[in-house]
Motif scaffolding. Structure first.
Motif, short mmCIF file in Angstrom:
data_model
loop_
_atom_site.label_atom_id
_atom_site.label_comp_id
_atom_site.label_asym_id
_atom_site.label_seq_id
_atom_site.Cartn_x
_atom_site.Cartn_y
_atom_site.Cartn_z
N PHE A 25 0.66 -1.07 -0.09
CA PHE A 25 0.14 0.05 0.13
C PHE A 25 1.01 1.28 0.15
CE2 PHE A 25 -3.72 -2.66 0.92
CZ PHE A 25 -4.62 -2.10 0.34
N VAL A 26 2.16 1.29 0.73
CA VAL A 26 2.90 2.30 0.69
C VAL A 26 3.54 2.64 -0.87
CG1 VAL A 26 5.20 3.40 1.75
CG2 VAL A 26 3.38 2.23 3.08
N LEU A 27 3.95 1.54 -1.21
CA LEU A 27 4.23 1.61 -2.73
C LEU A 27 3.35 2.31 -3.56
CD1 LEU A 27 6.49 1.03 -4.85
CD2 LEU A 27 5.51 -1.16 -5.28
N VAL A 28 1.97 1.87 -3.53
CA VAL A 28 0.94 2.59 -4.23
C VAL A 28 0.89 3.93 -3.80
CG1 VAL A 28 -1.28 2.41 -4.51
CG2 VAL A 28 -0.31 0.39 -4.65
N GLN A 85 -2.05 0.90 13.07
CA GLN A 85 -3.55 1.62 12.58
C GLN A 85 -3.44 1.86 11.40
OE1 GLN A 85 -6.12 2.71 14.58
NE2 GLN A 85 -4.99 1.08 15.89
N TYR A 86 -2.37 1.90 10.46
CA TYR A 86 -2.30 2.44 9.07
C TYR A 86 -3.17 1.24 8.13
CZ TYR A 86 -0.72 2.91 4.33
OH TYR A 86 -0.97 3.25 2.86
N MET A 87 -3.01 -0.13 8.10
CA MET A 87 -3.74 -0.84 7.64
C MET A 87 -5.09 -1.12 8.14
SD MET A 87 -2.54 -2.05 4.83
CE MET A 87 -3.80 -3.24 4.59
N PHE A 88 -5.28 -1.30 9.35
CA PHE A 88 -6.69 -1.46 10.24
C PHE A 88 -7.53 -0.31 9.64
CE2 PHE A 88 -3.86 -4.44 12.41
CZ PHE A 88 -4.86 -5.56 12.25
N GLN A 89 -7.05 0.91 9.50
CA GLN A 89 -8.10 1.94 9.32
C GLN A 89 -8.43 1.82 7.86
OE1 GLN A 89 -6.49 6.03 10.10
NE2 GLN A 89 -7.35 5.82 12.32
N ILE A 90 -7.48 1.44 6.89
CA ILE A 90 -7.76 1.24 5.52
C ILE A 90 -8.72 0.27 5.45
CG2 ILE A 90 -6.95 0.51 3.33
CD1 ILE A 90 -4.17 1.74 3.80
N ILE A 91 -8.70 -1.01 5.79
CA ILE A 91 -9.64 -1.93 5.66
C ILE A 91 -10.89 -1.76 6.42
CG2 ILE A 91 -7.66 -3.76 5.19
CD1 ILE A 91 -8.31 -4.81 7.90
N SER A 92 -11.05 -0.93 7.48
CA SER A 92 -12.13 -0.37 8.11
C SER A 92 -13.04 0.76 7.29
CB SER A 92 -11.85 -0.06 9.41
OG SER A 92 -11.38 -1.09 10.32
N GLY A 93 -12.50 0.95 6.26
CA GLY A 93 -13.26 2.10 5.38
C GLY A 93 -12.89 3.51 5.85
N GLY A 135 -3.97 14.82 -2.34
CA GLY A 135 -5.16 13.92 -1.53
C GLY A 135 -5.93 13.35 -2.55
N PRO A 136 -6.48 13.83 -3.61
CA PRO A 136 -7.26 13.00 -4.60
C PRO A 136 -6.58 11.90 -5.12
CG PRO A 136 -7.66 15.48 -5.12
CD PRO A 136 -6.47 15.21 -4.09
N ALA A 137 -5.15 12.12 -5.28
CA ALA A 137 -4.01 11.15 -5.85
C ALA A 137 -4.11 9.87 -4.99
CB ALA A 137 -2.82 11.61 -6.35
N LEU A 138 -3.89 10.21 -3.60
CA LEU A 138 -3.68 9.00 -2.54
C LEU A 138 -4.75 8.18 -2.67
CD1 LEU A 138 -1.67 11.16 -0.01
CD2 LEU A 138 -0.81 9.11 -1.04
N TRP A 139 -6.11 9.04 -2.47
CA TRP A 139 -7.64 8.53 -2.21
C TRP A 139 -7.68 7.29 -3.42
CZ3 TRP A 139 -12.11 8.48 -5.13
CH2 TRP A 139 -13.11 7.97 -4.53
N LEU A 140 -7.48 7.98 -4.80
CA LEU A 140 -7.63 7.08 -5.88
C LEU A 140 -6.82 5.94 -6.08
CD1 LEU A 140 -9.42 6.99 -8.70
CD2 LEU A 140 -7.61 8.47 -9.70
N LYS A 142 -5.39 4.43 -3.65
CA LYS A 142 -5.92 3.19 -2.72
C LYS A 142 -7.19 2.66 -2.95
CE LYS A 142 -4.05 5.35 1.58
NZ LYS A 142 -3.48 6.19 1.16
N LEU A 143 -8.26 3.41 -3.72
CA LEU A 143 -9.08 2.61 -4.31
C LEU A 143 -9.26 1.70 -5.55
CD1 LEU A 143 -12.52 3.02 -4.45
CD2 LEU A 143 -12.28 4.70 -6.08
N LEU A 144 -8.16 2.24 -6.40
CA LEU A 144 -7.96 1.18 -7.35
C LEU A 144 -7.29 -0.08 -6.93
CD1 LEU A 144 -6.87 3.97 -10.07
CD2 LEU A 144 -8.96 2.62 -10.18
N PHE A 145 -6.34 0.23 -5.89
CA PHE A 145 -5.55 -1.18 -5.47
C PHE A 145 -6.35 -2.09 -5.07
CE2 PHE A 145 -2.08 -3.10 -2.67
CZ PHE A 145 -1.62 -3.90 -3.62
#
Length: 477
Positions: A25-28, A85-93, A135-140, A142-145
């Motif tokens: 995820f950090v690479l993405v 917290q990094y991964m658990f927040q991502i998979i928790s939406g 912000g938009p690039a990071l969100w996009l 994560k969404l695509l990955f």
């Protein structure tokens, strides 16, 4: 020898599987930041008044922006991944929350560099566009990955196959927790829900043997009350099927938040509370923040405020400049708190909390309280070490007794220094306490702060305090 395991997110194989996706995820994220940088460069070229002198690659002097953005991204990951917290927040939406934190770290990194090294060669247009695109690039990204991982689904090998054993009341929640984990290669084979009258050892062992044979999981999560003998028997059954065992402590200790298991030979201690500020390093870091804020305020701001308030006193209510009162601090130790006086002298009701339209408040005192100007001398208390910039608000001793009668956990808020502002205050719990529910809301926020302190949380509370003070909507305290 000491080992530490945090059971707040079901550690061992499950936690390692979830947190093991962090580098990907950090690479993405890094690719997304690089994409934001090049999009910002293209936009800066398109916004040029003379299109004939467009460049086809970013200049090297602006390349420092991309490097600093990646550094800020790594700083955020290291801080958040330390407690998982990094991964658990991502998979928790909570992708937006994670992205906001990443952007904040990157922006701080950029401006610290520009402030310290005064690199004025960097294009201001490029800097502004880059920050806007982050912000938009990071969100996009994560969404695509995550969509890509969901598309892979069961093809992710090897899969972590899990069998969970719980009571009937916990079955739905257990299935829901694992519902969106397939994209991480986590497969819930089955949930063995035990009826209330079916917990006889032999019957339960038979059910467990059948479930292990059918699902062939490689991790068994036990979510029923247990003891040492029972745990050992379950472990032996699981190991005979090539399955690892993880025991959920919630059925044993209840809903106590994060539970930490620490092993010190010959003891194994289960801590039901977190207390980050026991650490000397954490206390030193908090003290550095206190001094770095309170010293400039006391030296540069407080003298001018003293002159202005003194003039206001001379006009409307002659008397002492400061109001001093005993308050309870860390570990219940009493200290003298400093405030600018906003009430008339000798009204004889010092222990009565101030309220709206209070007759004791002189003209101009209400505005001082609304803007929290009366609280500014408390930075003297911070400098002296009696208080901190952020912490639970200090109360009078008689109020401590009354509030403790309404909330049994009240004394836990005394494990840290009181603060000029706090988590309860930025959540809107300011001013007089009118009922028991208000006390519980404040105490809950105070305990949450004490047990979840971080340098980042202090900075966030300080920032939110400025917004509250100048919003004119918060109750005066």
């Amino acid at each position: 020898m000491a080992g530490r395991a945090d059971f707040s997110h079901m550690q061992d194989a499950l936690s390692l599987r979830v947190r093991g996706w962090t580098p990907f995820f950090v690479l993405v994220d890094a690719i997304a930041v690089a994409g934001a940088y090049f999009v910002a460069f293209v936009c800066s070229q398109l916004l040029k008044p003379d299109m004939s002198i467009m460049a086809f690659a970013p200049p090297s002097k602006d390349g420092v922006l991309l490097a600093l953005g990646i550094i800020g991204l790594l700083f955020h990951m290291l801080l958040r991944e330390r407690d998982g917290q990094y991964m658990f927040q991502i998979i928790s939406g909570h992708k937006l929350r994670v992205c906001a934190g990443q952007v904040l770290f990157m922006v701080l990194t950029l401006f610290v560099y520009l402030g310290l090294w005064r690199n004025y060669d960097v294009s201001r247009k490029m800097l502004l566009l880059f920050i806007t695109m982050m912000g938009p690039a990071l969100w996009l990204g994560k969404l695509l990955f995550m969509k890509f991982l969901r598309a892979l689904g069961a093809r992710l090998q090897p899969r972590l196959r899990i069998l969970a054993v719980c009571d009937e009341a916990s079955e739905t929640a257990t299935r829901q927790w694992f519902a969106n984990k397939a994209m991480l290669g986590i497969h819930l084979c089955d949930v063995l829900a035990v009826e209330n009258d079916a917990r006889h050892e032999s019957f339960l062992e038979h059910q467990l043997e059948q479930a292990l044979n059918q699902g062939r999981p490689n991790l068994l999560i036990w979510r029923l009350p247990t003891d040492a003998a029972r745990t050992e028997k379950i472990r032996l059954i699981a190991e005979s099927h090539g399955t690892h065992l993880a025991v959920d402590l919630e059925p044993i200790v209840g809903e106590m938040g994060t539970v930490q298991l620490t092993e010190y030979l010959p003891m194994k201690l289960v801590s039901l509370h977190k207390h980050p500020l026991v650490s000397p390093a954490h206390r030193f870091l908090k003290r550095v923040l206190d001094i770095s804020i309170s010293l400039p305020v006391v030296v540069l701001v407080l003298p001018f405020l003293c002159v202005g308030v003194w003039i206001l006193h001379r006009i409307y209510s002659p008397g002492p400049l400061f109001f001093k009162q005993s308050r309870s601090g860390a570990d219940g130790q009493m200290f003298k708190i400093f405030k600018f006086r906003t009430m008339t002298v000798n009204h004889g009701r010092e222990s009565v909390q101030a309220r709206a339209n209070d007759s004791r408040i002189f003209t101009g005192g209400g505005l001082m309280r609304k803007l929290s100007i009366d609280e500014m001398p408390q930075f003297l208390n911070v400098l002296l070490g009696d208080m901190s910039v952020v912490g639970p608000r200090p109360h009078m001793a008689e109020h401590d007794v009354l509030f403790a009668m309404e909330c049994s956990q009240y004394a836990l808020r005394h494990t840290v220094k009181p603060g000029v502002t706090g988590l309860a205050q930025v959540r809107g719990h300011r001013g007089p306490v009118d009922d028991a529910s208000e006390i519980k809301h404040r105490v809950t926020s105070d305990i949450e702060y004490c047990q979840n302190w971080s340098f980042y949380l202090d900075l966030a509370i300080i920032a939110r305090t400025f917004l509250h003070v100048f919003s004119f909507h918060a109750k005066s305290c």
